[in-house]
Design a protein around this motif. Sequence first.
Motif, PDB file in Angstrom:
ATOM      1  N   GLU A  51     -68.337   4.510 -15.844  1.00  0.00           N
ATOM      2  CA  GLU A  51     -69.216   3.910 -14.835  1.00  0.00           C
ATOM      3  C   GLU A  51     -68.366   3.323 -13.718  1.00  0.00           C
ATOM      4  O   GLU A  51     -67.202   2.945 -13.917  1.00  0.00           O
ATOM      5  CB  GLU A  51     -70.077   2.815 -15.474  1.00  0.00           C
ATOM      6  CG  GLU A  51     -71.135   2.248 -14.544  1.00  0.00           C
ATOM      7  CD  GLU A  51     -72.016   1.206 -15.217  1.00  0.00           C
ATOM      8  OE1 GLU A  51     -72.932   0.694 -14.542  1.00  0.00           O
ATOM      9  OE2 GLU A  51     -71.790   0.904 -16.394  1.00  0.00           O
ATOM     10  N   SER A  52     -68.935   3.219 -12.527  1.00  0.00           N
ATOM     11  CA  SER A  52     -68.269   2.556 -11.416  1.00  0.00           C
ATOM     12  C   SER A  52     -67.837   1.158 -11.846  1.00  0.00           C
ATOM     13  O   SER A  52     -68.608   0.394 -12.413  1.00  0.00           O
ATOM     14  CB  SER A  52     -69.225   2.455 -10.227  1.00  0.00           C
ATOM     15  OG  SER A  52     -68.707   1.595  -9.242  1.00  0.00           O
ATOM     16  N   SER A  55     -69.858  -1.841 -10.680  1.00  0.00           N
ATOM     17  CA  SER A  55     -71.120  -1.996 -11.404  1.00  0.00           C
ATOM     18  C   SER A  55     -70.913  -2.738 -12.720  1.00  0.00           C
ATOM     19  O   SER A  55     -71.737  -3.570 -13.115  1.00  0.00           O
ATOM     20  CB  SER A  55     -71.743  -0.619 -11.680  1.00  0.00           C
ATOM     21  OG  SER A  55     -72.059   0.032 -10.477  1.00  0.00           O
ATOM     22  N   ARG A  58     -70.451  -6.378 -11.904  1.00  0.00           N
ATOM     23  CA  ARG A  58     -71.727  -7.022 -11.540  1.00  0.00           C
ATOM     24  C   ARG A  58     -72.514  -7.397 -12.789  1.00  0.00           C
ATOM     25  O   ARG A  58     -73.139  -8.460 -12.842  1.00  0.00           O
ATOM     26  CB  ARG A  58     -72.545  -6.079 -10.649  1.00  0.00           C
ATOM     27  CG  ARG A  58     -72.032  -5.990  -9.222  1.00  0.00           C
ATOM     28  CD  ARG A  58     -72.784  -4.956  -8.407  1.00  0.00           C
ATOM     29  NE  ARG A  58     -72.272  -4.901  -7.037  1.00  0.00           N
ATOM     30  CZ  ARG A  58     -72.083  -3.777  -6.369  1.00  0.00           C
ATOM     31  NH1 ARG A  58     -72.402  -2.607  -6.922  1.00  0.00           N
ATOM     32  NH2 ARG A  58     -71.609  -3.802  -5.140  1.00  0.00           N
ATOM     33  N   HIS A  59     -72.480  -6.532 -13.771  1.00  0.00           N
ATOM     34  CA  HIS A  59     -73.187  -6.819 -15.025  1.00  0.00           C
ATOM     35  C   HIS A  59     -72.546  -7.996 -15.752  1.00  0.00           C
ATOM     36  O   HIS A  59     -73.253  -8.873 -16.270  1.00  0.00           O
ATOM     37  CB  HIS A  59     -73.173  -5.582 -15.918  1.00  0.00           C
ATOM     38  CG  HIS A  59     -73.752  -5.825 -17.280  1.00  0.00           C
ATOM     39  ND1 HIS A  59     -75.110  -5.746 -17.532  1.00  0.00           N
ATOM     40  CD2 HIS A  59     -73.168  -6.172 -18.464  1.00  0.00           C
ATOM     41  CE1 HIS A  59     -75.329  -6.039 -18.811  1.00  0.00           C
ATOM     42  NE2 HIS A  59     -74.178  -6.284 -19.399  1.00  0.00           N
ATOM     43  N   ARG A 143     -72.512   4.333  -4.890  1.00  0.00           N
ATOM     44  CA  ARG A 143     -73.056   4.460  -6.247  1.00  0.00           C
ATOM     45  C   ARG A 143     -72.209   5.441  -7.048  1.00  0.00           C
ATOM     46  O   ARG A 143     -72.113   6.620  -6.710  1.00  0.00           O
ATOM     47  CB  ARG A 143     -74.509   4.940  -6.219  1.00  0.00           C
ATOM     48  CG  ARG A 143     -75.472   3.939  -5.640  1.00  0.00           C
ATOM     49  CD  ARG A 143     -76.895   4.165  -6.097  1.00  0.00           C
ATOM     50  NE  ARG A 143     -77.351   5.559  -6.013  1.00  0.00           N
ATOM     51  CZ  ARG A 143     -78.566   5.939  -6.372  1.00  0.00           C
ATOM     52  NH1 ARG A 143     -79.444   5.052  -6.825  1.00  0.00           N
ATOM     53  NH2 ARG A 143     -78.922   7.209  -6.271  1.00  0.00           N
TER      54      ARG A 143
END
Length: 221
Positions: A51-52, A55, A58-59, A143
Amino acid sequence: MTHDLQLIVLDMAGTTVADGGLVEQAFTAAARHLGEDPAGMIDHVRATMGESKISVFRHLFGDEARAQEANRAFEAAYAELLDGGSVTALPGARETIEELQRQGRTVVLTTGFARPTQDAILAALGWQDLVPLTLCPADAGGRGRPYPDMVLTAFLRTRKADSVDRIAVVGDTSYDMLSGVRAGAGLVAGVLTGAHDEEALRAAGASHVLENVAQLPGVLR
């Protein structure tokens, strides 16, 4: 038919590149930079390989400012660790890319890292001119995986495939598989040299699971 595939979108870390666990080391450094204990977060980092990275942050860290700070710390730590020479090409990876291109196919390399890190990895391997296009999430509007954006950006920028079903997407994580499925790729192949096992790859939509990327040219012939 697999021999009709014109555009091959290959992941880097875990698929064509071995980094000796630098992602986890750099993440640990980033978490500590923010005053966080990485121990409770490392399972999520492993589960979301592919995954990026922004991202993931951010989680884990909530607000955008802390996520961006964590991402900067991660990239800096990874760059410093790269200087130790831990990044190598997986066996047969360069030869595979060259063979695919001899078959008349266009190869694009993608990553969940930011552009400076991707460029540093390519430089460490001497791969700067190996393929016509390399992509990171920012190149696809920000994204990364599991969204299809990098795959579709490769399709649009190279203009080498007649339709999306003539694209092959290859990676080592469920996020790679999901991005290929969502892009409508004609072949979505997982490799077992990275983060996720065959069960996870199949569950995310892999049509093929290979021991390593060196098996790919034979599958496509």
